[in-house]
Design a protein around this motif. Structure first.
Motif, PDB file in Angstrom:
ATOM      1  N   GLY A  78       7.285  26.748   9.285  1.00  0.00           N
ATOM      2  CA  GLY A  78       8.681  27.021   9.656  1.00  0.00           C
ATOM      3  C   GLY A  78       9.124  26.460  10.991  1.00  0.00           C
ATOM      4  N   TYR A  79       8.477  25.394  11.452  1.00  0.00           N
ATOM      5  CA  TYR A  79       8.869  24.825  12.744  1.00  0.00           C
ATOM      6  C   TYR A  79      10.056  23.868  12.561  1.00  0.00           C
ATOM      7  CZ  TYR A  79       4.245  26.620  14.022  1.00  0.00           C
ATOM      8  OH  TYR A  79       3.153  27.421  14.217  1.00  0.00           O
ATOM      9  N   PRO A  80      11.086  23.984  13.428  1.00  0.00           N
ATOM     10  CA  PRO A  80      12.351  23.288  13.174  1.00  0.00           C
ATOM     11  C   PRO A  80      12.486  21.866  13.719  1.00  0.00           C
ATOM     12  CG  PRO A  80      12.571  24.758  15.059  1.00  0.00           C
ATOM     13  CD  PRO A  80      11.161  24.897  14.571  1.00  0.00           C
ATOM     14  N   ALA A  81      11.627  21.496  14.630  1.00  0.00           N
ATOM     15  CA  ALA A  81      11.848  20.226  15.341  1.00  0.00           C
ATOM     16  C   ALA A  81      10.503  19.552  15.582  1.00  0.00           C
ATOM     17  CB  ALA A  81      12.533  20.490  16.673  1.00  0.00           C
ATOM     18  N   THR A  82      10.538  18.346  16.067  1.00  0.00           N
ATOM     19  CA  THR A  82       9.304  17.679  16.488  1.00  0.00           C
ATOM     20  C   THR A  82       9.651  16.751  17.653  1.00  0.00           C
ATOM     21  OG1 THR A  82       7.391  16.391  15.767  1.00  0.00           O
ATOM     22  CG2 THR A  82       9.494  15.747  14.830  1.00  0.00           C
ATOM     23  N   ALA A  83       8.710  16.578  18.555  1.00  0.00           N
ATOM     24  CA  ALA A  83       8.951  15.691  19.697  1.00  0.00           C
ATOM     25  C   ALA A  83       7.923  14.571  19.703  1.00  0.00           C
ATOM     26  CB  ALA A  83       8.862  16.476  21.005  1.00  0.00           C
ATOM     27  N   VAL A  84       8.399  13.362  19.976  1.00  0.00           N
ATOM     28  CA  VAL A  84       7.511  12.196  20.105  1.00  0.00           C
ATOM     29  C   VAL A  84       7.393  11.898  21.594  1.00  0.00           C
ATOM     30  CG1 VAL A  84       7.176   9.767  19.558  1.00  0.00           C
ATOM     31  CG2 VAL A  84       8.217  11.290  17.874  1.00  0.00           C
ATOM     32  N   LEU A  85       6.168  11.937  22.105  1.00  0.00           N
ATOM     33  CA  LEU A  85       5.960  11.887  23.552  1.00  0.00           C
ATOM     34  C   LEU A  85       4.974  10.776  23.915  1.00  0.00           C
ATOM     35  CD1 LEU A  85       5.576  15.766  23.782  1.00  0.00           C
ATOM     36  CD2 LEU A  85       7.634  14.452  24.301  1.00  0.00           C
ATOM     37  N   PRO A  86       5.480   9.548  24.086  1.00  0.00           N
ATOM     38  CA  PRO A  86       4.574   8.455  24.445  1.00  0.00           C
ATOM     39  C   PRO A  86       4.225   8.487  25.937  1.00  0.00           C
ATOM     40  CG  PRO A  86       6.789   7.607  23.989  1.00  0.00           C
ATOM     41  CD  PRO A  86       6.873   9.094  23.920  1.00  0.00           C
TER      42      PRO A  86
ATOM     43  N   PHE B  82      13.149  14.447  18.817  1.00  0.00           N
ATOM     44  CA  PHE B  82      13.558  13.972  20.138  1.00  0.00           C
ATOM     45  C   PHE B  82      12.306  13.551  20.902  1.00  0.00           C
ATOM     46  CE2 PHE B  82      12.210  17.552  22.834  1.00  0.00           C
ATOM     47  CZ  PHE B  82      11.966  18.520  21.869  1.00  0.00           C
ATOM     48  N   GLY B  83      12.498  12.969  22.078  1.00  0.00           N
ATOM     49  CA  GLY B  83      11.315  12.610  22.860  1.00  0.00           C
ATOM     50  C   GLY B  83      11.656  11.753  24.057  1.00  0.00           C
ATOM     51  N   GLU B  84      10.723  11.706  24.957  1.00  0.00           N
ATOM     52  CA  GLU B  84      10.823  10.940  26.206  1.00  0.00           C
ATOM     53  C   GLU B  84       9.388  10.585  26.590  1.00  0.00           C
ATOM     54  OE1 GLU B  84      13.082   9.954  28.669  1.00  0.00           O
ATOM     55  OE2 GLU B  84      14.642  10.398  27.198  1.00  0.00           O
ATOM     56  N   PRO B  85       9.224   9.553  27.370  1.00  0.00           N
ATOM     57  CA  PRO B  85       7.860   9.267  27.814  1.00  0.00           C
ATOM     58  C   PRO B  85       7.309  10.359  28.731  1.00  0.00           C
ATOM     59  CG  PRO B  85       9.321   7.407  28.265  1.00  0.00           C
ATOM     60  CD  PRO B  85      10.196   8.559  27.860  1.00  0.00           C
ATOM     61  N   GLY B  86       5.980  10.568  28.615  1.00  0.00           N
ATOM     62  CA  GLY B  86       5.284  11.371  29.619  1.00  0.00           C
ATOM     63  C   GLY B  86       4.885  10.435  30.739  1.00  0.00           C
TER      64      GLY B  86
ATOM     65  N   PHE C  91       1.938  13.023  20.437  1.00  0.00           N
ATOM     66  CA  PHE C  91       1.651  12.228  21.636  1.00  0.00           C
ATOM     67  C   PHE C  91       1.182  10.823  21.246  1.00  0.00           C
ATOM     68  CE2 PHE C  91       0.858  16.607  23.203  1.00  0.00           C
ATOM     69  CZ  PHE C  91       1.672  16.598  24.320  1.00  0.00           C
ATOM     70  N   ILE C  92       1.423   9.894  22.167  1.00  0.00           N
ATOM     71  CA  ILE C  92       0.898   8.528  22.027  1.00  0.00           C
ATOM     72  C   ILE C  92       0.345   8.152  23.390  1.00  0.00           C
ATOM     73  CG2 ILE C  92       1.465   6.099  21.531  1.00  0.00           C
ATOM     74  CD1 ILE C  92       4.020   7.207  20.035  1.00  0.00           C
TER      75      ILE C  92
ATOM     76  N   LYS D 125       4.001  34.143  33.637  1.00  0.00           N
ATOM     77  CA  LYS D 125       3.023  33.062  33.822  1.00  0.00           C
ATOM     78  C   LYS D 125       2.085  32.949  32.622  1.00  0.00           C
ATOM     79  CE  LYS D 125       2.840  33.588  38.883  1.00  0.00           C
ATOM     80  NZ  LYS D 125       3.498  32.354  39.295  1.00  0.00           N
ATOM     81  N   ASN D 126       2.362  33.725  31.602  1.00  0.00           N
ATOM     82  CA  ASN D 126       1.501  33.730  30.419  1.00  0.00           C
ATOM     83  C   ASN D 126       1.869  32.575  29.477  1.00  0.00           C
ATOM     84  OD1 ASN D 126      -0.507  35.233  28.750  1.00  0.00           O
ATOM     85  ND2 ASN D 126       1.211  35.200  27.315  1.00  0.00           N
ATOM     86  N   PHE D 127       0.842  31.895  28.970  1.00  0.00           N
ATOM     87  CA  PHE D 127       1.050  30.827  27.980  1.00  0.00           C
ATOM     88  C   PHE D 127       0.401  31.283  26.681  1.00  0.00           C
ATOM     89  CE2 PHE D 127       1.468  28.720  31.981  1.00  0.00           C
ATOM     90  CZ  PHE D 127       2.191  27.540  31.793  1.00  0.00           C
ATOM     91  N   GLU D 128       1.228  31.472  25.646  1.00  0.00           N
ATOM     92  CA  GLU D 128       0.689  31.941  24.355  1.00  0.00           C
ATOM     93  C   GLU D 128      -0.213  30.912  23.700  1.00  0.00           C
ATOM     94  OE1 GLU D 128       1.063  34.797  22.770  1.00  0.00           O
ATOM     95  OE2 GLU D 128       2.475  35.714  24.179  1.00  0.00           O
ATOM     96  N   GLY D 129       0.055  29.643  23.949  1.00  0.00           N
ATOM     97  CA  GLY D 129      -0.691  28.591  23.232  1.00  0.00           C
ATOM     98  C   GLY D 129      -0.266  28.543  21.777  1.00  0.00           C
ATOM     99  N   GLY D 130      -1.142  27.974  20.934  1.00  0.00           N
ATOM    100  CA  GLY D 130      -0.824  27.891  19.506  1.00  0.00           C
ATOM    101  C   GLY D 130       0.266  26.875  19.208  1.00  0.00           C
ATOM    102  N   ARG D 131       0.457  25.919  20.113  1.00  0.00           N
ATOM    103  CA  ARG D 131       1.517  24.904  19.929  1.00  0.00           C
ATOM    104  C   ARG D 131       0.862  23.584  19.535  1.00  0.00           C
ATOM    105  NH1 ARG D 131       6.436  27.296  22.857  1.00  0.00           N
ATOM    106  NH2 ARG D 131       5.802  29.452  22.658  1.00  0.00           N
ATOM    107  N   PRO D 132       1.066  23.184  18.279  1.00  0.00           N
ATOM    108  CA  PRO D 132       0.278  22.072  17.723  1.00  0.00           C
ATOM    109  C   PRO D 132       0.735  20.691  18.177  1.00  0.00           C
ATOM    110  CG  PRO D 132       1.772  22.944  16.062  1.00  0.00           C
ATOM    111  CD  PRO D 132       1.957  23.799  17.285  1.00  0.00           C
ATOM    112  N   SER D 133      -0.225  19.798  18.249  1.00  0.00           N
ATOM    113  CA  SER D 133       0.099  18.399  18.579  1.00  0.00           C
ATOM    114  C   SER D 133      -0.919  17.470  17.931  1.00  0.00           C
ATOM    115  CB  SER D 133       0.099  18.187  20.092  1.00  0.00           C
ATOM    116  OG  SER D 133      -1.209  18.323  20.608  1.00  0.00           O
ATOM    117  N   SER D 134      -0.515  16.222  17.798  1.00  0.00           N
ATOM    118  CA  SER D 134      -1.452  15.157  17.412  1.00  0.00           C
ATOM    119  C   SER D 134      -1.334  14.082  18.470  1.00  0.00           C
ATOM    120  CB  SER D 134      -1.067  14.571  16.045  1.00  0.00           C
ATOM    121  OG  SER D 134       0.249  14.064  16.101  1.00  0.00           O
ATOM    122  N   ILE D 135      -2.288  13.162  18.487  1.00  0.00           N
ATOM    123  CA  ILE D 135      -2.163  12.034  19.414  1.00  0.00           C
ATOM    124  C   ILE D 135      -2.637  10.750  18.738  1.00  0.00           C
ATOM    125  CG2 ILE D 135      -4.400  12.574  20.530  1.00  0.00           C
ATOM    126  CD1 ILE D 135      -3.107  11.297  23.118  1.00  0.00           C
TER     127      ILE D 135
END
Ligand SMILES: O=P(O)(O)OC[C@H]1O[C@](O)(CO)[C@@H](O)[C@@H]1O
Length: 526
Positions: free
Chosen positions: A330-338, A378-382, A404-405, A449-459
């Motif tokens: 059920g995730y609504p968006a994706t980001a491309v982060l080169p 959406f996305g922007e370079p890292g 990620f790229i 300051k808590n980070f739940e994590g569980g946020r998926p990515s590929s590279i």
């Protein structure tokens, strides 16, 4: 013949929903995480690797996705596409962009010609033309060499070629293949054309007018803008302009151009970077050999995409995981982060490629679908994005899967050691850190300051962004989008959703408005 069925009618989709969800924090922590990074990795073409260790999948999920790929007949559908079936049902067209970079299957004959031969012929004509411009055989009226190429086009006739040019500009300079600077005019905002024209020496500029249809308002307006500037400079526009269009477009018949090169209706605008649309500007800017190497990379990746084994097919795997994220998680968006400044416009190009292709609510038969389709992209370079929108990605209420790229080496090679590391090392350290931070999070008693994590990515990881790697990267995403369209059972190759706005804008310009349209027209002083 394959069967085109809605995603929610496939038994394997029902089964997929029942598979135990992966706890990404647990999966990616400690030795588990280390093992996954080694295991969930698949080679792409040209030395690239697709690593999906930090995606919310495991062997059970991948097994279920394999079944889905088989039931949805993804490989067979791709084969039908590259063998010349009418896949673009909305416009009753073949979908042949793969043929611009290689012969993947059978000979495809349409309009009485072998289409692969047609695309190669256009590449050859462009190569000859570019070589003559570089050698000074084709010059301006004063017999002087052209030094700049300016592309005029919008959407697919701008975004892809512009992104590819920026991706290879520094590589070409470093590798002594840089021939001419390229500039781009796209927006009908007069400040776009005016600013670009003010930044070039028009007398030594060659303009590439790119429009498949030959009817796009913005592009024709900008053509007039440029012709006006050429006339004011006392120059003959027909000595400074070439056209890239389809043979059936109004532009094809005109004598206004020094030369015309062709694509056709079987190449969607957003899939046209490897056709004459990208070929003209990239061959002029970097030389035909660089463009050919870019095509080779795309062709090599296409071959991998034709592999029916999901675990060895990075584009298909990426597509399936994306559909799992969208329709099951059920995730609504994706980001491309080169993590590559050279890819600064790559996310913008993918935004059109993905959202214009799969932003659909009806299936291939025009019937509404009962499930979500293409995500917002959406996305922007890292690392720039880290100092911008990553806050929401880390701690916001939506989970946004990330793509990620990264490259081990820079393109220019100039670097500096500060605090014991190079800039390139800092860049790569950041992308590694982000993947783990997103996946694993960090517990803190202070909720802020808590980070739940569980946020998926590929590279996708490569050695260096060169023409071949860029071609492979582009083909990977194009094929991913195609496979997702197959899964959602939408036609990824038309774009009716862009028409209504165009019609209303014409009405405003003709002063044929009423209601809200009239009020907004008045507010904007039209
Ligand atoms: O190359 P053309 O025909 O000028 O079209 C430009 C762009 O306009 C669109 O049709 C959308 O308005 C895109 O799909 C296309 O890439």
């Amino acid at each position: 013949m394959t069967q085109w069925k809605n995603l929610d009618t496939l038994a394997s989709f029902g089964e997929l929903a029942k598979v135990q969800k992966v706890n990404l924090v647990e999966a990616m922590s400690g030795q588990n995480g280390a093992d996954r990074v080694k295991k969930y990795s698949v080679p792409m073409a040209e030395g690239l690797t697709y690593n999906y260790a930090a995606k919310q999948v495991d062997d059970q999920v991948i097994d279920a996705l394999e079944k889905l790929a088989a039931e949805a007949e993804l490989s067979d559908k791709f084969a039908e596409l590259y063998n010349g079936a009418v896949i673009n049902t909305g416009e009753n067209r073949l979908v042949l962009h793969h043929l611009t970079r290689g012969q993947l299957g059978d000979t495809v004959t349409a309009d009485g010609v072998d289409k692969r031969a047609f695309y190669v012929e256009q590449q050859q004509r462009i190569a000859d033309f570019a070589n003559k411009v570089h050698s000074g055989e084709i010059t301006n009226a004063a017999g002087e060499k052209f030094t700049t190429v300016v592309q005029i086009g919008i959407g697919g006739s701008d975004l892809g070629p512009r992104a590819m040019y920026l991706a290879l500009e520094n590589w070409a300079k470093k590798n002594n293949t840089f021939k001419m600077e390229a500039k781009f005019i796209s927006n009908v905002d007069p400040d776009d054309a005016a600013a670009v024209l003010a930044s070039v020496d028009v007398a030594h500029s060659i303009f590439v007018l790119v429009s498949k249809s030959g009817t796009t308002l913005e592009t024709l307006t900008n053509e007039s803008f440029v012709k006006d500037a050429l006339a004011k400079a006392g120059l003959d526009a027909s000595r400074h302009m070439i056209a890239v269009t389809s043979e059936t477009s109004p532009l094809a018949k005109s004598d206004d151009y020094l030369a015309a090169f062709f694509m056709d209706d079987y190449i969607g605008g957003r899939y046209s970077s490897t056709s004459a649309v990208g070929g003209a500007v990239l061959s002029l800017a970097f030389g035909p050999e660089v463009f050919a190497a870019f095509l080779d990379g795309a062709a090599a990746e296409d071959k991998l995409s034709a592999n029916a084994n999901v675990r060895e097919n990075p584009a298909m795997l990426d597509a399936l995981i994306g559909v799992y994220e969208r329709n099951i998680l059920g995730y609504p968006a994706t980001a491309v982060l080169p993590y590559s400044q050279a890819l600064s416009r790559f996310p913008a190009h993918l935004q059109q490629a993905d959202m214009e292709s799969n932003g659909k609510s009806v299936n291939r038969f025009g019937e509404p679908v009962d499930y979500v389709t293409g995500p917002v992209l959406f996305g922007e370079p890292g690392t720039n994005g880290q100092h911008s929108f990553y806050q929401l990605l880390h701690q916001g209420t939506d989970i946004v899967p990330l793509q990620f790229i990264g490259f081990k080496n820079s393109q220019i090679g100039t670097d500096v050691v500060i605090q014991d590391s190079t800039s390139q090392q800092k860049l790569c350290a950041n992308v590694a850190a982000q993947i783990v931070a997103f996946a694993c999070g960090k517990a803190d008693d202070n909720r802020n300051k808590n980070f739940e994590g569980g946020r998926p990515s590929s590279i996708i990881i490569g050695d260096q962004l060169n023409p071949q790697a860029l071609g492979a990267l582009l083909a990977h995403f194009e094929n991913k989008i195609m496979f997702q369209g197959f899964l959602w059972n939408v036609n990824s190759f038309d774009q009716e959703g862009v028409q209504l706005g165009k019609v209303l804008a014409k009405r405003v310009l003709a002063h044929e408005t009423d209601g809200a349209l009239k009020e907004f027209s008045d507010l904007l002083n039209i």
